[in-house]
Design a protein around this motif. Structure first.
Motif, PDB file in Angstrom:
ATOM      1  N   CYS A 145     -16.930   8.412 -38.994  1.00  0.00           N
ATOM      2  CA  CYS A 145     -16.498   9.566 -39.779  1.00  0.00           C
ATOM      3  C   CYS A 145     -14.983   9.540 -39.765  1.00  0.00           C
ATOM      4  CB  CYS A 145     -17.007  10.862 -39.171  1.00  0.00           C
ATOM      5  SG  CYS A 145     -16.252  12.327 -39.920  1.00  0.00           S
ATOM      6  N   ARG A 146     -14.362   9.694 -40.923  1.00  0.00           N
ATOM      7  CA  ARG A 146     -12.907   9.637 -40.986  1.00  0.00           C
ATOM      8  C   ARG A 146     -12.299  11.025 -41.115  1.00  0.00           C
ATOM      9  NH1 ARG A 146      -8.972   6.405 -39.076  1.00  0.00           N
ATOM     10  NH2 ARG A 146      -7.779   5.291 -40.679  1.00  0.00           N
ATOM     11  N   CYS A 147     -13.140  12.047 -41.276  1.00  0.00           N
ATOM     12  CA  CYS A 147     -12.603  13.394 -41.551  1.00  0.00           C
ATOM     13  C   CYS A 147     -12.623  14.319 -40.342  1.00  0.00           C
ATOM     14  CB  CYS A 147     -13.402  14.078 -42.655  1.00  0.00           C
ATOM     15  SG  CYS A 147     -13.330  13.296 -44.267  1.00  0.00           S
ATOM     16  N   THR A 148     -13.753  14.383 -39.649  1.00  0.00           N
ATOM     17  CA  THR A 148     -13.952  15.522 -38.742  1.00  0.00           C
ATOM     18  C   THR A 148     -13.384  15.321 -37.351  1.00  0.00           C
ATOM     19  OG1 THR A 148     -16.046  14.680 -37.874  1.00  0.00           O
ATOM     20  CG2 THR A 148     -16.154  16.066 -39.857  1.00  0.00           C
ATOM     21  N   GLY A 149     -13.202  14.073 -36.934  1.00  0.00           N
ATOM     22  CA  GLY A 149     -12.848  13.850 -35.536  1.00  0.00           C
ATOM     23  C   GLY A 149     -14.058  13.967 -34.622  1.00  0.00           C
TER      24      GLY A 149
ATOM     25  N   GLY B 656     -11.134  22.266 -38.438  1.00  0.00           N
ATOM     26  CA  GLY B 656     -11.674  20.934 -38.752  1.00  0.00           C
ATOM     27  C   GLY B 656     -10.590  19.983 -39.215  1.00  0.00           C
ATOM     28  N   GLN B 657      -9.636  20.497 -39.980  1.00  0.00           N
ATOM     29  CA  GLN B 657      -8.526  19.660 -40.416  1.00  0.00           C
ATOM     30  C   GLN B 657      -7.682  19.222 -39.219  1.00  0.00           C
ATOM     31  OE1 GLN B 657      -7.376  18.591 -43.814  1.00  0.00           O
ATOM     32  NE2 GLN B 657      -9.576  18.755 -43.694  1.00  0.00           N
ATOM     33  N   VAL B 658      -7.454  20.141 -38.295  1.00  0.00           N
ATOM     34  CA  VAL B 658      -6.621  19.812 -37.125  1.00  0.00           C
ATOM     35  C   VAL B 658      -7.325  18.755 -36.268  1.00  0.00           C
ATOM     36  CG1 VAL B 658      -5.526  20.709 -35.038  1.00  0.00           C
ATOM     37  CG2 VAL B 658      -5.516  22.080 -37.143  1.00  0.00           C
ATOM     38  N   GLU B 659      -8.602  18.959 -36.023  1.00  0.00           N
ATOM     39  CA  GLU B 659      -9.342  18.004 -35.178  1.00  0.00           C
ATOM     40  C   GLU B 659      -9.387  16.621 -35.831  1.00  0.00           C
ATOM     41  OE1 GLU B 659     -12.549  21.025 -33.001  1.00  0.00           O
ATOM     42  OE2 GLU B 659     -13.137  19.962 -34.823  1.00  0.00           O
ATOM     43  N   GLY B 660      -9.716  16.617 -37.121  1.00  0.00           N
ATOM     44  CA  GLY B 660      -9.833  15.340 -37.821  1.00  0.00           C
ATOM     45  C   GLY B 660      -8.497  14.624 -37.916  1.00  0.00           C
ATOM     46  N   ALA B 661      -7.445  15.385 -38.187  1.00  0.00           N
ATOM     47  CA  ALA B 661      -6.119  14.775 -38.290  1.00  0.00           C
ATOM     48  C   ALA B 661      -5.699  14.215 -36.934  1.00  0.00           C
ATOM     49  CB  ALA B 661      -5.103  15.815 -38.765  1.00  0.00           C
ATOM     50  N   PHE B 662      -6.001  14.951 -35.885  1.00  0.00           N
ATOM     51  CA  PHE B 662      -5.631  14.472 -34.550  1.00  0.00           C
ATOM     52  C   PHE B 662      -6.269  13.109 -34.285  1.00  0.00           C
ATOM     53  CE2 PHE B 662      -6.020  13.696 -30.118  1.00  0.00           C
ATOM     54  CZ  PHE B 662      -4.832  14.162 -29.589  1.00  0.00           C
ATOM     55  N   ILE B 663      -7.568  13.020 -34.533  1.00  0.00           N
ATOM     56  CA  ILE B 663      -8.268  11.767 -34.231  1.00  0.00           C
ATOM     57  C   ILE B 663      -7.748  10.642 -35.133  1.00  0.00           C
ATOM     58  CG2 ILE B 663     -10.542  10.628 -34.240  1.00  0.00           C
ATOM     59  CD1 ILE B 663     -10.127  12.674 -31.942  1.00  0.00           C
ATOM     60  N   GLN B 664      -7.452  10.974 -36.386  1.00  0.00           N
ATOM     61  CA  GLN B 664      -6.929   9.941 -37.275  1.00  0.00           C
ATOM     62  C   GLN B 664      -5.538   9.485 -36.819  1.00  0.00           C
ATOM     63  OE1 GLN B 664      -6.036  10.857 -41.534  1.00  0.00           O
ATOM     64  NE2 GLN B 664      -7.846   9.620 -41.899  1.00  0.00           N
ATOM     65  N   GLY B 665      -4.728  10.439 -36.353  1.00  0.00           N
ATOM     66  CA  GLY B 665      -3.404  10.083 -35.844  1.00  0.00           C
ATOM     67  C   GLY B 665      -3.514   9.250 -34.575  1.00  0.00           C
ATOM     68  N   MET B 666      -4.459   9.628 -33.733  1.00  0.00           N
ATOM     69  CA  MET B 666      -4.698   8.849 -32.511  1.00  0.00           C
ATOM     70  C   MET B 666      -5.155   7.433 -32.875  1.00  0.00           C
ATOM     71  SD  MET B 666      -7.527   9.751 -29.617  1.00  0.00           S
ATOM     72  CE  MET B 666      -8.892   8.873 -30.378  1.00  0.00           C
ATOM     73  N   GLY B 667      -6.014   7.318 -33.856  1.00  0.00           N
ATOM     74  CA  GLY B 667      -6.489   5.996 -34.282  1.00  0.00           C
ATOM     75  C   GLY B 667      -5.336   5.115 -34.747  1.00  0.00           C
ATOM     76  N   TRP B 668      -4.431   5.696 -35.534  1.00  0.00           N
ATOM     77  CA  TRP B 668      -3.251   4.963 -36.018  1.00  0.00           C
ATOM     78  C   TRP B 668      -2.485   4.328 -34.855  1.00  0.00           C
ATOM     79  CZ3 TRP B 668       1.876   7.833 -36.272  1.00  0.00           C
ATOM     80  CH2 TRP B 668       2.904   6.997 -36.737  1.00  0.00           C
ATOM     81  N   LEU B 669      -2.428   5.052 -33.734  1.00  0.00           N
ATOM     82  CA  LEU B 669      -1.584   4.626 -32.620  1.00  0.00           C
ATOM     83  C   LEU B 669      -2.347   3.898 -31.519  1.00  0.00           C
ATOM     84  CD1 LEU B 669       0.557   7.856 -32.454  1.00  0.00           C
ATOM     85  CD2 LEU B 669       1.239   5.623 -33.364  1.00  0.00           C
ATOM     86  N   THR B 670      -3.676   3.724 -31.705  1.00  0.00           N
ATOM     87  CA  THR B 670      -4.446   3.086 -30.627  1.00  0.00           C
ATOM     88  C   THR B 670      -5.207   1.853 -31.133  1.00  0.00           C
ATOM     89  OG1 THR B 670      -6.224   4.714 -30.945  1.00  0.00           O
ATOM     90  CG2 THR B 670      -4.631   5.178 -29.216  1.00  0.00           C
ATOM     91  N   SER B 671      -6.385   2.065 -31.716  1.00  0.00           N
ATOM     92  CA  SER B 671      -7.241   0.905 -32.012  1.00  0.00           C
ATOM     93  C   SER B 671      -7.090   0.356 -33.422  1.00  0.00           C
ATOM     94  CB  SER B 671      -8.703   1.280 -31.761  1.00  0.00           C
ATOM     95  OG  SER B 671      -9.055   2.395 -32.558  1.00  0.00           O
ATOM     96  N   GLU B 672      -6.378   1.061 -34.283  1.00  0.00           N
ATOM     97  CA  GLU B 672      -6.301   0.618 -35.680  1.00  0.00           C
ATOM     98  C   GLU B 672      -5.125  -0.331 -35.855  1.00  0.00           C
ATOM     99  OE1 GLU B 672      -6.788   3.654 -38.677  1.00  0.00           O
ATOM    100  OE2 GLU B 672      -7.727   4.961 -37.203  1.00  0.00           O
ATOM    101  N   GLU B 673      -5.465  -1.595 -36.019  1.00  0.00           N
ATOM    102  CA  GLU B 673      -4.406  -2.605 -36.105  1.00  0.00           C
ATOM    103  C   GLU B 673      -4.614  -3.445 -37.359  1.00  0.00           C
ATOM    104  OE1 GLU B 673      -4.401  -5.541 -32.948  1.00  0.00           O
ATOM    105  OE2 GLU B 673      -2.222  -5.712 -33.067  1.00  0.00           O
ATOM    106  N   LEU B 674      -3.555  -3.569 -38.135  1.00  0.00           N
ATOM    107  CA  LEU B 674      -3.587  -4.458 -39.305  1.00  0.00           C
ATOM    108  C   LEU B 674      -3.020  -5.802 -38.862  1.00  0.00           C
ATOM    109  CD1 LEU B 674      -2.221  -1.857 -41.862  1.00  0.00           C
ATOM    110  CD2 LEU B 674      -4.552  -2.747 -41.778  1.00  0.00           C
ATOM    111  N   TRP B 675      -3.746  -6.859 -39.148  1.00  0.00           N
ATOM    112  CA  TRP B 675      -3.361  -8.174 -38.627  1.00  0.00           C
ATOM    113  C   TRP B 675      -3.393  -9.194 -39.768  1.00  0.00           C
ATOM    114  CZ3 TRP B 675      -4.750 -13.253 -37.550  1.00  0.00           C
ATOM    115  CH2 TRP B 675      -4.147 -13.852 -36.438  1.00  0.00           C
ATOM    116  N   TRP B 676      -2.219  -9.716 -40.094  1.00  0.00           N
ATOM    117  CA  TRP B 676      -2.113 -10.750 -41.116  1.00  0.00           C
ATOM    118  C   TRP B 676      -1.974 -12.112 -40.448  1.00  0.00           C
ATOM    119  CZ3 TRP B 676      -0.320  -5.865 -42.018  1.00  0.00           C
ATOM    120  CH2 TRP B 676      -0.551  -5.312 -43.279  1.00  0.00           C
ATOM    121  N   ASP B 677      -2.599 -13.123 -41.035  1.00  0.00           N
ATOM    122  CA  ASP B 677      -2.406 -14.460 -40.466  1.00  0.00           C
ATOM    123  C   ASP B 677      -1.175 -15.110 -41.101  1.00  0.00           C
ATOM    124  OD1 ASP B 677      -3.181 -15.467 -42.929  1.00  0.00           O
ATOM    125  OD2 ASP B 677      -5.189 -16.051 -42.273  1.00  0.00           O
ATOM    126  N   ASP B 678      -0.893 -16.332 -40.684  1.00  0.00           N
ATOM    127  CA  ASP B 678       0.352 -16.949 -41.153  1.00  0.00           C
ATOM    128  C   ASP B 678       0.301 -17.338 -42.628  1.00  0.00           C
ATOM    129  OD1 ASP B 678      -1.382 -19.011 -40.909  1.00  0.00           O
ATOM    130  OD2 ASP B 678      -0.250 -20.127 -39.388  1.00  0.00           O
TER     131      ASP B 678
END
Lengths: 483, 776
Positions: A145-149, B656-678
């Protein structure tokens, strides 16, 4: 006599005479049946938006499990009951307790992942009337889920459990009718085609052996958690496809060890592991999400020959052997010998993996480790199996195997040599941590750099020692589930 | 919480009530239609894109014979088939071709489209193209682009106030550093999709998953060589947007429309997830070189910095995104002297675009890095340094807008208490002092986020409200629903205005036919703008009703009030539908177009001065983590967040917006990695390789509260504040807590200096580095 593919879809019986081996359940639902509540999010079994329940007979008992419709092939629905979100509301039109809880807990925002979550929660609600938060998290590993957390969805699962009502649920009310119906459908296999494409569902293992002799180059499909991607992502033609996910389900524990049929899924193996191989359970709960574990098989994971090999490192460390069968002939080889090179396994045309034999390991200290970017439902950067036998406070035998470190899962012989004969002590494992650097020259990729893999491989020896040393300090982080 | 109280006199579902999302029941039962669920017209064809296989090169030859001959193929389109302009540049720079004409500028750039009877046939045919390239050197990251002499995709920005050079020289301490900040894929669950249906003459109707119907309309007209009045764009809902559907769907809409025009049949284009992730832009990655001067106590004297952005091959929205990074490079802290410079580098990667926060997070996190540097250098708790540098009202931002609505001191005070910060921080220090394998970290970080489009003209909105003669209400406005609850909130505003229960109001799809010239639903502005426009429409109709009642009931305006589902006229309660019926027979106009333009804002980009933001939204979060120092893996033990949404229109949706945004922000800074090869290929292009957070990654304890006492001091809709983007940056608390856990291995003598995202690998390698350096 083999004939059409036959299965139940919600309240209807489906009969397909014309189908290809690459037809997915999701496309069938959305395009043929116009059941568009089930969504496509990724078409590779990683997001769960397409989650449906599949009911099947396992040793005569009807069980329902969530699976990913995007990589479930229609041929492997033969003899099953497919249940989609459209079937969930009661006959009075009222929302199901799981749906009601999702509404009341504000569990949906954009709503696209929601039907998939509802179906995973439905599967949990039916099978576990009193889930802990950890149970819920485990059940939702396969749903993004990308919205709710997620917090409101976890709350919805708890609220649905409080609401109860399982006994009145359709799937329970109609259990015996469906069992009878499926028993009638599954009696014989299926063999269908469309144009030049052909899909064969053998009725039993002997029929499978025979079919493979007739079509030695056929693609063998078990859980399709990898083969599904050959179709949806690589657009490969897999004809003729031979579907075996319903076969080789036996699990036996005898004096020699644990014998598991190649068709046993991760989910089917977990309760056995809990009793006889408890070190494996947390590891198993880090493989895929729930939907993947309900479909993916131990035999498929081996036969597939992935360099990561989620199961093989641990099984190799345990000294597992596999039974390969061709026609009526069988041969038994150590699992580690099966992996010849990257993409090359010791499997002859017409041959298939039938059984995995895991010896007992009394007196052996074992551990299964997995390290990945995300703790759950991620492919390992490094996986490892440790089996160390100690005698008179010295190390008598060490079998240590790694995945993700080379083209195939394989043993760390330099590290093993550094351990054997040495005292069971920190220094010995420190020496092995140094020695393992000579065992592998890992690649750098998106799962981890070569340097990271090397450091982790060394540190896993340190972890193993610490865990075996009797320390009371935490050695691993204790998340909900997993090792 | 007093959210759930329903006051009987108030209409059910009106403003400030915690009602469910308007589509919640449809969501859970699978009956909410997304674009791919709409019943297709008979004969609908399906398109697939053919993508480039090199990151930079010239096309020597493109042989599409096998593609055309493949089963089911009806047509193949290339740049030569575009009847109008082969361009979807949202800024008018003409640097964003629909199909490559000659020069390939990133791996995965669309070369052609196949149209076939089925989607699978189109996808299979697209693989049969034979393309020869003359490979050219490619530059993937911003510093490599700079070093290779690549240009800017758009005009850079400089913000300056005071005399940073002298202040830096005079500062007792100064630290310079470099910080690499990764990008992020939107990973909307519903991918890009467009369905185009040709009409008579030059007419074209589209159903698109878009945040910006007016821009799709404009782009399709442009590509078809017709005018906007021939194109209708509809969107009922998106399965997530997050900025990824602000400009990125233009390509898909245009391809579907070009094919539909050419073939006279409906055409649908839904790329596979991998193609979606490869061929559409993402959050900008940055490399930031910063310098800070500070005193013994940790007060900032001066800050300078260069924000080098990976913009990709074209401008897209990189101008305003990199601007916003600078606008937020102060986060919540006063920089007495400052100079901030943006460098929007052209790279041979997909063109980066809008993503929740729109560059802001990449500014905010640098401010937090600067705080971290000062805290470790002065041996203080990072929170003490944060508090010491918080803005006081009246102080100027680097863009010369005074901060006048500062509420962070109260937010800090309440959050420190509710999170029990001081005690828990000591417990973390004590735990780490034992020197075990598992280490802990805790951090409390703020956010201050400027609300308004920095392009002032976007801050306008329209709405259309009809009251039918049976008393039912039809609501339409220019904003798009992507899950954020916009339609629910705007309907609540209408329910409140007329004092009718929400079930009388029909929320309808967004369409360019009803409200023209809309802005993107972006910049967190949807409710602020469209709520006001809808209220304006309601007020027009209400004024007519009052006038009518004054005449028909011989009353004065102050004798008329709207109560729940009725109108009170001199003590008489008349049912709402009766009032409407009477008004209809009296020939009162029961429809109105509402409009709103945000007041007070202005911005002079050349001078770097103005009031780009109408107001600021604030919040703070406290995160505690555990880190395994043998593998770098971690878990989030607890998060407490306190966020400011002004006077909430719907506390449940806002939470709901606060919770979801928090997790999305956390994802940006933790497990979400964009990886390009050479070779310039993005290798993390599907959920199997690109890992957004799971339920099991969310904090074990997650306490999220709204600052219920907060009221927007500006006259926004019902005194609420925008909520979409600001809480995204609360996820930075997790990143900072990870840093503290890492720093513990060197006894907090050195700043951890994690790059983002802090994957287990980066965490472990930082642990190893600090151990090495502290041993040396």
């Amino acid at each position: 006599m083999a004939g059409d593919i036959r299965f139940l879809l919600n309240g209807d019986e489906i009969r397909l005479a014309c189908a290809g081996p690459g037809d997915t359940l999701l496309d069938f639902l959305r395009l043929e049946r116009r059941l568009r509540g089930t969504k496509e999010g990724c078409a590779e079994g990683d997001c769960g938006a397409c989650t449906v329940l599949v009911g099947r007979l396992l040793n005569g008992t009807l069980i329902y499990e969530p699976i990913n419709a995007c990589i479930r092939l229609i041929a492997s629905c033969h003899g099953c009951h497919v249940v989609t979100v459209e079937h969930l509301a009661g006959r009075n039109g009222r929302l199901h307790p799981v749906q009601q809880a999702m509404v009341e807990q504000h569990g949906s925002q954009c709503g696209f992942c929601t039907p998939g979550f509802v179906m995973a929660l439905y599967g949990l609600w039916m099978g576990n009337p009193d889930p802990s938060v950890l149970d819920i998290e485990t059940a939702l590993q396969g749903n993004l889920c990308r919205c709710t957390g997620y917090e409101p969805i976890v709350q919805a699962a708890l609220a649905a459990a409080r609401a109860g009502g399982q006994a009145q649920d359709w799937l329970n009310v109609e259990r015996s009718t469906v069992t009878t119906h499926l028993t009638a459908l599954i009696g014989h296999g299926a063999d269908v085609s469309r144009g030049t494409e052909r899909a064969i569902v053998p009725a039993d293992v002997d029929a499978l052996a025979e079919a493979l002799l007739a079509h030695p180059k056929a693609v063998i499909v078990a859980g399709a958690t990898d083969v599904g991607l050959w179709i949806t992502k690589h657009l490969r033609d897999i004809s003729p496809g031979i579907f075996i996910g319903h076969l080789m389900k036996d699990i036996a524990v005898d004096a020699e060890g644990i014998r598991i049929g190649a068709g046993v899924t991760y989910s089917e193996f977990i309760p056995v592991a809990r009793r006889h191989l408890p070190e494996a359970e947390p590891y198993l709960l880090r493989i895929g999400g729930w939907q993947v574990r309900n479909a993916g098989t131990i035999g498929g994971n081996i036969a597939n020959g992935s360099p990561i090999g989620e199961m093989p490192p641990f099984l190799i460390a345990l000294g597992a052997r596999i039974v390969l069968r061709k026609g009526a002939d069988r041969r038994i080889i150590p699992l580690e010998d099966f992996f010849i090179a990257y993409g090359k396994q010791d499997r002859q045309p017409g041959e298939f993996v039938e059984t995995i034999l895991i010896p007992h390991h009394e007196g052996v200290r074992v551990a299964a480790y997995k390290v990945s970017k995300r703790a759950h439902a991620d492919i390992s950067a490094v996986s490892a199996g440790f089996a160390v036998r100690e005698r008179d406070s010295h190390i008598e035998e060490a079998r240590i195997a790694f995945g993700g470190m080379a083209g195939t899962p394989h043993r760390a012989s330099a590290a093993e040599a550094a351990l054997v004969g040495q005292p069971f002590a920190r220094e010995s494992f420190e020496a092995a941590a140094q020695a393992v650097q000579d065992d592998f020259a890992p690649l750098s990729d998106w799962r981890g750099s070569s340097d990271y893999r090397r450091v982790v491989a060394a540190n896993l020896f340190r972890r193993f020692w610490l865990e075996q040393s009797g320390t009371t300090e935490p050695v691993r982080i204790a998340r909900a589930v997993g090792a | 919480m007093k959210h759930d109280a329903i006051i009987p006199e108030t209409a059910l579902g009106s403003a400030h009530q915690s009602i469910a999302h308007d589509s919640a029941i449809k969501h859970v039962s699978g009956r909410a239609n997304y674009t791919d669920d709409i019943t297709e017209p008979t004969g609908t064809l399906h398109a697939a894109l053919g993508l480039s296989k090199v990151a930079h090169g010239r096309i020597r030859s493109m042989n599409l014979g096998k593609v055309r001959a493949a089963p089911g193929v009806v047509a193949v389109l290339t740049s030569a088939d575009v009847p109008g302009h082969n361009d979807v540049s949202p800024t008018g720079k003409h640097d964003d071709p629909i199909f490559v004409e000659e020069q390939v500028l990133f791996h995965g750039q669309p070369l052609f489209a196949v149209i076939a009877e089925t989607r699978l046939q189109a996808r299979k045919a697209a693989t049969l193209a034979e393309v020869e390239y003359e490979a050219l050197p490619h530059h993937l990251d911003p510093l490599a682009a700079r070093d290779a002499g690549m240009d800017y995709v758009t005009e850079p920005l400089k913000l300056r106030r005071g005399t940073p050079e002298t202040a830096m020289d005079a500062a007792p301490h100064r630290i310079a550093g470099r910080f690499s900040i990764g990008g992020q894929d939107h990973f909307y669950l519903e991918g890009q999709i467009a369905l185009a249906i040709p009409g008579e003459d030059d007419e074209m109707t589209l159903f698109v998953s878009t945040q910006h119907p007016s821009e799709v309309q404009h782009m399709v007209a442009h590509a078809l060589g017709t005018r906007s009045n021939a194109v209708v764009v509809n969107v009922r809902r998106m399965g997530g947007g997050f900025g990824g559907k602000e400009t990125q769907m233009n390509l898909f809409a245009c391809v579907a429309a070009i094919a539909a025009r050419k073939l006279g049949r409906a055409v649908k284009l839904r790329p596979d997830r991998d193609e979606d992730m490869i061929a559409t832009g993402k959050r900008h990655d940055f490399v930031v070189d910063y310098e800070v001067g500070f005193d013994e106590a940790g007060h900032i004297c001066a800050v300078t910095g260069d924000w080098h952005a990976r913009c990709g091959f074209s401008a897209d929205l990189s101008g305003p995104v990199t601007d916003r990074a600078l606008f937020h490079a102060d986060n919540a802290y006063f920089y007495p002297h400052v100079e901030l410079r943006s460098h929007p580098w052209r790279t041979h990667t997909v063109s980066n675009t809008a993503f929740r926060g729109f560059g802001g997070p990449q500014g905010v996190i640098v401010a937090e890095r600067i705080i971290e540097e000062i805290a470790y250098a002065t041996g203080q708790d990072t929170l003490a340094v944060r508090k010491a540098n918080l803005y006081r009202n009246g102080q100027l931002t680097p863009y010369h807008q005074p901060v006048e609505d500062q509420i962070l001191p109260r937010i800090f005070e309440e959050l420190e208490a509710s999170a029990d910060y001081a005690r828990r921080r000591q417990a973390v220090l004590d735990f780490n002092a034992k020197g075990g394998i598992v280490r802990r970290g805790i951090a409390l970080t703020p956010v201050k986020f400027g609300i308004s489009f920095t392009a002032t003209h976007y801050n306008q909105a329209g709405a259309l409200v009809h009251v039918y003669s049976d008393g039912s209400i039809h609501l339409n406005h220019g904003g798009c629903e992507m899950g954020q609850g916009l339609h629910t909130k705007v309907a609540q505003v209408v329910a409140e205005a007329f004092q009718v229960d929400l079930d009388r109001i029909k929320i309808t799809k967004t369409t360019t036919e009803k409200v023209p010239n809309t802005s993107a639903t972006a910049a967190s502005s949807g409710t602020d703008l469209n709520g006001m426009a809808a209220l304006d429409a309601c007020n027009q109709i209400k004024a007519r009703l009052v006038r009518f009642l004054c005449e028909s009931r011989d009353a004065t305006a102050d004798e008329i009030t709207f109560a729940r589902n009725r109108v009170m006229v001199r003590g008489e309660a008349i049912p709402f539908e009766q009032v409407i019926r009477e008004a209809y027979f009296a020939r009162v106009q029961l429809s109105a177009a509402g409009f709103y333009a945000t007041p007070k804002i202005h911005w002079n980009r050349a001078e770097g001065r103005g009031r780009p933001f109408y107001y600021f939204a604030y919040g703070a979060a406290c995160a505690e983590v555990s880190v395994d120092t043998l593998t770098g893996e971690y878990t989030v033990e607890r998060v407490d967040a306190l966020h400011d949404v002004g006077r909430s229109l719907n506390p449940a949706i806002d939470k709901g917006q606060v919770e979801g945004a928090f997790i999305q922000g956390m994802g940006w800074l933790t497990s979400e990695e964009l990886w390009w090869d050479d070779k310039g290929r993005l290798r993390t292009h599907a959920p199997s390789t690109y890992k957004i957070p799971l339920a099991s990654d969310r904090p074990k304890v997650f306490n999220v509260n709204l600052a219920e006492w907060s009221v927007n001091r500006e006259r926004t809709i019902k005194r609420s504040k925008a909520v979409g983007e600001p809480p995204f940056m609360l996820g930075i608390a997790v990143f900072e807590a990870l840093g503290m856990a890492v720093a513990s291995v060197a006894n907090y003598r050195q700043a951890p200096l994690l790059d983002a995202p802090a994957t287990p690998e980066r965490v472990l390698m930082a642990v190893e580095r600090l151990k090495r350096e502290s041993a040396a």
